[in-house]
Design a protein around this motif. Sequence first.
Motif, mmCIF file in Angstrom:
data_model
loop_
_atom_site.group_PDB
_atom_site.id
_atom_site.type_symbol
_atom_site.label_atom_id
_atom_site.label_comp_id
_atom_site.label_asym_id
_atom_site.label_seq_id
_atom_site.Cartn_x
_atom_site.Cartn_y
_atom_site.Cartn_z
ATOM 1 N N VAL A 91 11.163 10.197 -9.444
ATOM 2 C CA VAL A 91 11.643 11.268 -8.310
ATOM 3 C C VAL A 91 12.956 10.646 -7.805
ATOM 4 C CG1 VAL A 91 10.366 9.945 -6.323
ATOM 5 C CG2 VAL A 91 10.914 12.329 -6.158
ATOM 6 N N ILE A 92 13.226 9.267 -7.625
ATOM 7 C CA ILE A 92 14.278 8.767 -7.153
ATOM 8 C C ILE A 92 15.498 9.312 -8.111
ATOM 9 C CG2 ILE A 92 15.551 6.714 -6.607
ATOM 10 C CD1 ILE A 92 13.109 7.341 -4.795
ATOM 11 N N PRO A 93 15.834 8.738 -9.199
ATOM 12 C CA PRO A 93 16.880 9.474 -9.988
ATOM 13 C C PRO A 93 17.016 10.901 -9.858
ATOM 14 C CG PRO A 93 15.358 8.301 -11.517
ATOM 15 C CD PRO A 93 14.860 8.018 -10.232
ATOM 16 N N GLU A 135 29.056 -1.132 -14.722
ATOM 17 C CA GLU A 135 30.289 -0.772 -14.435
ATOM 18 C C GLU A 135 30.563 -0.260 -13.095
ATOM 19 O OE1 GLU A 135 31.039 1.765 -17.846
ATOM 20 O OE2 GLU A 135 30.861 -0.080 -19.089
ATOM 21 N N TYR A 136 29.537 0.687 -13.054
ATOM 22 C CA TYR A 136 29.734 1.556 -11.624
ATOM 23 C C TYR A 136 29.314 0.549 -10.458
ATOM 24 C CZ TYR A 136 28.919 5.635 -8.613
ATOM 25 O OH TYR A 136 29.000 6.522 -7.771
ATOM 26 N N GLY A 137 28.814 -0.344 -10.490
ATOM 27 C CA GLY A 137 28.570 -1.377 -9.609
ATOM 28 C C GLY A 137 27.736 -0.976 -8.173
ATOM 29 N N THR A 165 25.784 4.950 1.481
ATOM 30 C CA THR A 165 25.152 6.133 1.470
ATOM 31 C C THR A 165 25.239 7.006 2.879
ATOM 32 O OG1 THR A 165 23.256 4.985 1.792
ATOM 33 C CG2 THR A 165 23.524 5.614 -0.403
ATOM 34 N N LYS A 166 25.667 5.969 3.475
ATOM 35 C CA LYS A 166 25.797 6.448 4.939
ATOM 36 C C LYS A 166 26.830 7.099 5.630
ATOM 37 C CE LYS A 166 21.598 4.716 5.844
ATOM 38 N NZ LYS A 166 21.098 4.738 4.350
ATOM 39 N N TYR A 167 26.786 7.799 6.901
ATOM 40 C CA TYR A 167 27.903 8.505 7.300
ATOM 41 C C TYR A 167 29.037 7.714 7.300
ATOM 42 C CZ TYR A 167 30.092 10.996 10.948
ATOM 43 O OH TYR A 167 31.131 11.614 11.636
ATOM 44 N N THR A 183 16.404 12.843 -7.501
ATOM 45 C CA THR A 183 16.776 13.308 -6.132
ATOM 46 C C THR A 183 17.980 13.190 -6.054
ATOM 47 O OG1 THR A 183 14.183 12.788 -5.165
ATOM 48 C CG2 THR A 183 16.245 13.199 -3.731
ATOM 49 N N LEU A 184 18.543 11.955 -6.564
ATOM 50 C CA LEU A 184 19.810 11.747 -6.517
ATOM 51 C C LEU A 184 20.514 12.534 -7.220
ATOM 52 C CD1 LEU A 184 19.727 7.636 -7.265
ATOM 53 C CD2 LEU A 184 20.470 8.969 -5.022
ATOM 54 N N ILE A 185 20.237 13.192 -8.599
ATOM 55 C CA ILE A 185 20.778 14.242 -9.104
ATOM 56 C C ILE A 185 20.979 15.727 -8.455
ATOM 57 C CG2 ILE A 185 20.917 15.500 -11.238
ATOM 58 C CD1 ILE A 185 19.546 13.238 -12.770
ATOM 59 N N GLY A 201 21.962 4.171 -14.578
ATOM 60 C CA GLY A 201 21.416 4.971 -13.646
ATOM 61 C C GLY A 201 22.410 6.174 -13.169
ATOM 62 N N ILE A 202 22.206 6.646 -12.065
ATOM 63 C CA ILE A 202 22.880 8.090 -11.736
ATOM 64 C C ILE A 202 24.137 7.626 -11.017
ATOM 65 C CG2 ILE A 202 22.614 10.123 -10.781
ATOM 66 C CD1 ILE A 202 20.941 9.835 -12.802
ATOM 67 N N ASP A 203 25.261 8.041 -11.544
ATOM 68 C CA ASP A 203 26.240 8.088 -10.666
ATOM 69 C C ASP A 203 26.079 9.239 -9.503
ATOM 70 O OD1 ASP A 203 28.893 8.978 -9.198
ATOM 71 O OD2 ASP A 203 29.975 8.817 -11.133
ATOM 72 N N LYS A 210 28.167 -3.046 0.639
ATOM 73 C CA LYS A 210 28.776 -1.728 0.544
ATOM 74 C C LYS A 210 27.976 -0.740 -0.265
ATOM 75 C CE LYS A 210 33.754 -0.760 0.237
ATOM 76 N NZ LYS A 210 34.837 -1.432 -0.449
ATOM 77 N N ALA A 211 27.242 -1.159 -1.269
ATOM 78 C CA ALA A 211 26.399 -0.196 -2.205
ATOM 79 C C ALA A 211 25.324 0.161 -1.038
ATOM 80 C CB ALA A 211 26.030 -1.005 -3.451
ATOM 81 N N SER A 212 24.878 -0.592 -0.251
ATOM 82 C CA SER A 212 23.703 -0.233 0.577
ATOM 83 C C SER A 212 24.056 0.438 1.623
ATOM 84 C CB SER A 212 23.043 -1.690 0.839
ATOM 85 O OG SER A 212 22.610 -1.250 2.192
ATOM 86 N N TRP A 248 24.153 -2.183 -6.730
ATOM 87 C CA TRP A 248 23.249 -3.117 -6.767
ATOM 88 C C TRP A 248 22.621 -3.288 -5.640
ATOM 89 C CZ3 TRP A 248 21.916 -5.386 -11.379
ATOM 90 C CH2 TRP A 248 22.717 -5.078 -12.742
ATOM 91 N N GLU A 249 21.248 -3.397 -5.580
ATOM 92 C CA GLU A 249 20.523 -3.757 -4.244
ATOM 93 C C GLU A 249 19.679 -4.898 -4.605
ATOM 94 O OE1 GLU A 249 19.574 0.623 -2.797
ATOM 95 O OE2 GLU A 249 18.998 0.449 -4.617
ATOM 96 N N PRO A 250 19.398 -5.598 -3.043
ATOM 97 C CA PRO A 250 18.704 -6.548 -3.053
ATOM 98 C C PRO A 250 17.314 -6.436 -3.857
ATOM 99 C CG PRO A 250 19.733 -6.427 -1.067
ATOM 100 C CD PRO A 250 20.082 -4.998 -2.013
ATOM 101 N N ASP A 262 16.058 -1.636 5.007
ATOM 102 C CA ASP A 262 16.838 -0.481 4.029
ATOM 103 C C ASP A 262 15.617 0.082 3.301
ATOM 104 O OD1 ASP A 262 19.059 1.108 3.215
ATOM 105 O OD2 ASP A 262 19.452 -0.306 1.452
ATOM 106 N N GLY A 263 15.948 1.208 2.759
ATOM 107 C CA GLY A 263 15.059 1.902 1.667
ATOM 108 C C GLY A 263 13.946 2.621 2.495
ATOM 109 N N THR A 264 14.387 2.850 3.517
ATOM 110 C CA THR A 264 13.372 3.687 4.462
ATOM 111 C C THR A 264 13.168 5.160 3.883
ATOM 112 O OG1 THR A 264 15.256 4.539 5.938
ATOM 113 C CG2 THR A 264 13.915 2.404 6.534
ATOM 114 N N THR A 265 14.412 5.756 3.274
ATOM 115 C CA THR A 265 14.114 7.020 2.700
ATOM 116 C C THR A 265 13.471 6.854 1.333
ATOM 117 O OG1 THR A 265 16.302 7.432 3.409
ATOM 118 C CG2 THR A 265 15.499 9.236 2.277
ATOM 119 N N THR A 266 13.727 6.027 0.609
ATOM 120 C CA THR A 266 13.250 5.706 -0.784
ATOM 121 C C THR A 266 11.440 5.828 -0.625
ATOM 122 O OG1 THR A 266 15.102 4.557 -1.172
ATOM 123 C CG2 THR A 266 13.279 4.361 -2.689
ATOM 124 N N VAL A 267 10.993 4.893 0.235
ATOM 125 C CA VAL A 267 9.603 4.606 0.486
ATOM 126 C C VAL A 267 8.929 5.880 0.730
ATOM 127 C CG1 VAL A 267 9.726 3.624 2.741
ATOM 128 C CG2 VAL A 267 7.807 2.968 1.390
#
Length: 527
Positions: free
Chosen positions: A444-446, A489-491, A160-162, A448-450, A476-478, A155-157, A493-495, A91-96
Amino acid sequence: MQAPVVYMNTSTERQTGREAQISNITAAKAVADIIRTCLGPKAMLKMLLDPMGGIVLTNDGHAILREIDVSHPAAKSMIELSRTQDEEVGDGTTTVIILAGEILAQTFPYIEKKIHPVVIIQALKQALTDALEIIHEVSVPVDIHNDSAMIKLIKASIGTKYISKWSQKMCELSLKAVKTVYIEQGDYKEIDTKRYVRIEKIPGGEVEDSEVLDGILLNKDVTHPKMRRFIENPRIVLLDCPLEYKKGESQTNIEITKEEEWNRILQIEEEQIKILCEQLLEFKPDLVITEKGVSDLAQHYLLKGGVSALRRVKKSDNNRIARATGATIVNRIEDLKESDIGTRCGEFRVDLIGDEYFTFLTKCEDPQACTILLRGASKDILNEIERNLHDAMAVTRNVMFEPSLSPGGGATEMAVSVKLAEKAKSIEGVAQWPYQAVADAFEVIPRTLIQNCGGHPIRILSQLRAKHSSGNHTFGIDGEAGKVVDMNEYGIWEPEVIKHQSIKTAIESACLLLRVDDIVSGVRQQE
Ligand code: ADP
Ligand code: MG
């Protein structure tokens, strides 16, 4: 239409010094820009045409980059990055990619100002060491035996997918599959999902009907239509030798002059098969599975002995069956022992699904290998589900190995950014600037999420920065609404391993590209 092609400044065959670095940075940024919109829960899908004419519908960074055709060496190396990330942690391929592109972009002005790349690289390495420490500080441990916590995490991971509408289902599947193949003996832990979990996609039915079998599924039918197609508690023999007449070594020539001799040869063949089958039948198996062929005559003897047979099973499938049923794969029938026979399987059944026959070896006790049976409306959807299921299993596996979580939604990246910026002040000399550049790049990560959910980057980012400056590193960003939220609260979390790996890969590759001061083409340019 062809797959998109990234061409960058290929007019000269040799680029030296700063020119080479600038061209590399531009190419890396171009790749990052392609997949920028694919980050986060509101990611856009890309529709790609592969060279074979098929379509790939995905928003997985790695799956996109795998398909596109680039010519610049730096762009190629970026794509290699996402592959490494995919293989290492899944996971994290886009992030990297986005992170590496941004770090290069942020250091660009200093290359232009003629700060020596070695100084920049040193600053980046220092920033990496500090960033890893900061990530560890903001991470919290997780209990891997708590199923509902684990599912939330997976689920958090993949949320983000289709496939997010089936994410609950996918998470359950992935958790169950990983737990099935999880082996723990003292300090030794093994989770080999590549070898022992197989995903079988059967178009048709509902996604909800997908399941993790407590055993193995094969796309096979028994070799003879009269053989039994349902056996309870079968005794299973696994072979990797053929049940056929054994041919002579290399090319054998036999000269025959009389007809009786020819008959004798045929007779010998038959006798040999008979002996083979008799040896086999002594062990009273119910099911014989071989990786090689089974001749008609052998089928006849097996059928008479009440044995069902499957032939030409793949080596990898046979290995899984061996693990699930407790059988040992035997090379020569002469070597067969009682202990080689598999008895842990509860039910053998051949079913017709659609218009194909499938063999189920299920109800195994403690199988340690399994098949995930995926159902879904079309092949495209099933393929995307399979890709995402792989990611989900990778996440599960990582967490089982290292049960520690970092806040998602750009919170970890923001924490790193803010803390690095503080540390930058204490760094002496010109190295301070590139160090600060890394700190900026993490935003750049937050950001881009926004952007991807249509929010207002500048305003929201400064709100977030303010939270972090006052020490609230779980904010972080919702990614749905584009607001600042507390991840507690938003829940999301990533490894921690994924964060570690993506930052390491991104910075190391940026260093690698900066170290290049010459691009020499070995390919002659076409006139
Ligand atoms: P990658 O290929 O890098 O895993 P993703 O598209 O899966 O890319 O996006 C992962 C990023 O999105 C992570 O930084 C994660 O924290 C963030 N993220 C995932 N779900 C949400 C959400 N609901 N809200 C905000 N951020 C999210
Ligand atoms: Mg992801």
